[in-house]
Design a protein around this motif. Structure first.
Motif, PDB file in Angstrom:
ATOM      1  N   SER A   1      46.045  38.457  36.858  1.00  0.00           N
ATOM      2  CA  SER A   1      44.947  37.797  36.148  1.00  0.00           C
ATOM      3  C   SER A   1      45.444  37.166  34.853  1.00  0.00           C
ATOM      4  O   SER A   1      45.037  36.060  34.488  1.00  0.00           O
ATOM      5  CB  SER A   1      43.842  38.806  35.836  1.00  0.00           C
TER       6      SER A   1
ATOM      7  N   ASN B   1      45.639  39.607  49.358  1.00  0.00           N
ATOM      8  CA  ASN B   1      44.631  38.577  49.618  1.00  0.00           C
ATOM      9  C   ASN B   1      44.660  38.106  51.065  1.00  0.00           C
ATOM     10  O   ASN B   1      43.631  37.871  51.663  1.00  0.00           O
ATOM     11  CB  ASN B   1      44.883  37.383  48.706  1.00  0.00           C
TER      12      ASN B   1
ATOM     13  N   GLU C   1      36.898  35.307  41.542  1.00  0.00           N
ATOM     14  CA  GLU C   1      37.485  34.317  42.441  1.00  0.00           C
ATOM     15  C   GLU C   1      38.816  33.810  41.894  1.00  0.00           C
ATOM     16  O   GLU C   1      39.093  33.911  40.709  1.00  0.00           O
ATOM     17  CB  GLU C   1      36.514  33.138  42.626  1.00  0.00           C
ATOM     18  N   SER C   2      39.632  33.255  42.793  1.00  0.00           N
ATOM     19  CA  SER C   2      40.866  32.610  42.357  1.00  0.00           C
ATOM     20  C   SER C   2      40.701  31.105  42.552  1.00  0.00           C
ATOM     21  O   SER C   2      40.030  30.662  43.483  1.00  0.00           O
ATOM     22  CB  SER C   2      42.043  33.125  43.173  1.00  0.00           C
TER      23      SER C   2
ATOM     24  N   ALA D   1      43.488  35.702  40.952  1.00  0.00           N
ATOM     25  CA  ALA D   1      42.071  36.040  40.719  1.00  0.00           C
ATOM     26  C   ALA D   1      41.788  36.229  39.232  1.00  0.00           C
ATOM     27  O   ALA D   1      42.654  36.642  38.472  1.00  0.00           O
ATOM     28  CB  ALA D   1      41.732  37.308  41.479  1.00  0.00           C
TER      29      ALA D   1
END
Lengths: 209, 110
Positions: free
Chosen positions: A25, A204, B65-66, B74
């Motif tokens: 992130s 993912n 969300e990414s 993300a």
């Protein structure tokens, strides 16, 4: 005006040395700001500040874990010396009884360096295995321990070599025997084949499936 | 109780999270603090502080969300908890009490 992709080396360092579980992130945030027009210099400044802030925070908030990382690294080194280097040294000694010329041409010190390189690599992998989320702080403590143990000898040899050239080969060997495990530790700790970026992408992909 | 008191930067981050509401993730939090303070804020410091606040139970986080501009990574969204709101109120009360009645801070601009 900035290039479309942030510096790869900065991302590579952040993935391995930024503290905590939210590296992805964090890097995503930096990418987002970079795409909005931040400069490459800004990106590097953020990278360095992020790594340094992580080290300071880890040493202050998790001193026990940092010391644990140091002990794990030093423990791996001691085990390596006892199980691998000791027997190898014994073997070298036996061989050199028959080939005395090897001592004169300093074959032994040169043969020693790969062992130190491998030992450093094992230490680096050990620290990465147990303390990957606080890697930078752990590596800093290891570096301080290495400097603390190696520098006095280096200093004394430097003082001797200043006046007596005979000491210079020993001095160079001492420098090399400090550098070899250091390089080994860095390579071992930073050569994670699956840093958090890959883990994130794999996670993912599996959730998308 | 010292563990529950808020540091200066922790308070700034919590106030930014409260201001942003549902849109509180790293980038707008940094923008909000930079706009208010006029200083560049290291992204790493924001995440370290948010980790600490989450450990204290003052914020919660969730993965969002990414996007392409984020390189497929993300976002992590943060939300203040009831305990966080109480901590901010307490910090405000403490600061207001300390501010009031300080002669150097009253009237002038220095």
């Amino acid at each position: 005006m900035t290039a479309s992709r942030p510096p790869r080396l900065a991302d590579w360092l952040l993935l391995r040395l930024a503290s905590g579980p939210r590296r992805d992130s964090l890097i995503g945030d930096l990418h987002e700001q970079y795409q909005r027009g931040r400069s490459t210099a800004w990106y590097w400044r953020q990278t360095v500040k992020t790594i340094l802030a992580g080290i300071a925070s880890d040493l202050r908030r998790h001193p026990a874990e940092s010391v644990h990382a140091l002990c794990a690294g030093l423990g791996a080194w001691v085990l390596y010396v006892m199980l691998i280097v000791g027997p190898a040294w014994w073997l070298f000694e036996r061989v050199m009884l028959d080939y005395q010329w090897m001592r004169r041409v300093t074959v032994l010190p040169l043969a020693w360096l790969p062992f130190e390189l491998i030992g450093g690599w094992i230490v680096g992998r050990t620290v990465l295995r147990f303390h990957g989320e606080r890697l930078a702080a752990s590596l800093l403590l290891l570096a301080l321990a290495g400097i603390g143990t190696g520098l006095p000898r280096l200093f004394s040899l430097s003082a001797n070599a200043w006046g007596y050239p005979n000491y210079r080969p020993q001095l160079w060997f001492q420098i090399a025997s400090l550098a070899a495990p250091t390089v080994g530790v860095i390579v071992g700790a930073l050569s994670d084949l699956r840093p958090s970026e890959q883990r994130f992408l794999i996670k993912n992909r599996s959730s998308a499936d | 109780m010292a563990r529950d008191t808020l540091g200066g930067f922790e308070l700034q981050v919590l106030l930014a999270v409260m201001r942003l509401g549902a849109d509180a993730y790293g980038v707008p939090i940094a923008d909000t603090i930079e706009a208010a303070s006029g200083r560049e804020v290291p992204a790493g410091s924001i995440y370290i502080t948010l980790d600490r606040l989450e450990e204290k139970g003052l914020v919660t986080s969730r993965l969002g969300e990414s996007t392409r501009e984020r390189g497929g990574r993300a976002k992590t969204y943060f939300q203040i908890t009831g305990k966080g709101v109480r901590a901010v109120r307490q910090a405000r009360r403490t600061l207001v009490r300390l501010w009031s009645g300080v002669p150097q801070l009253e009237g002038g601009t220095a």
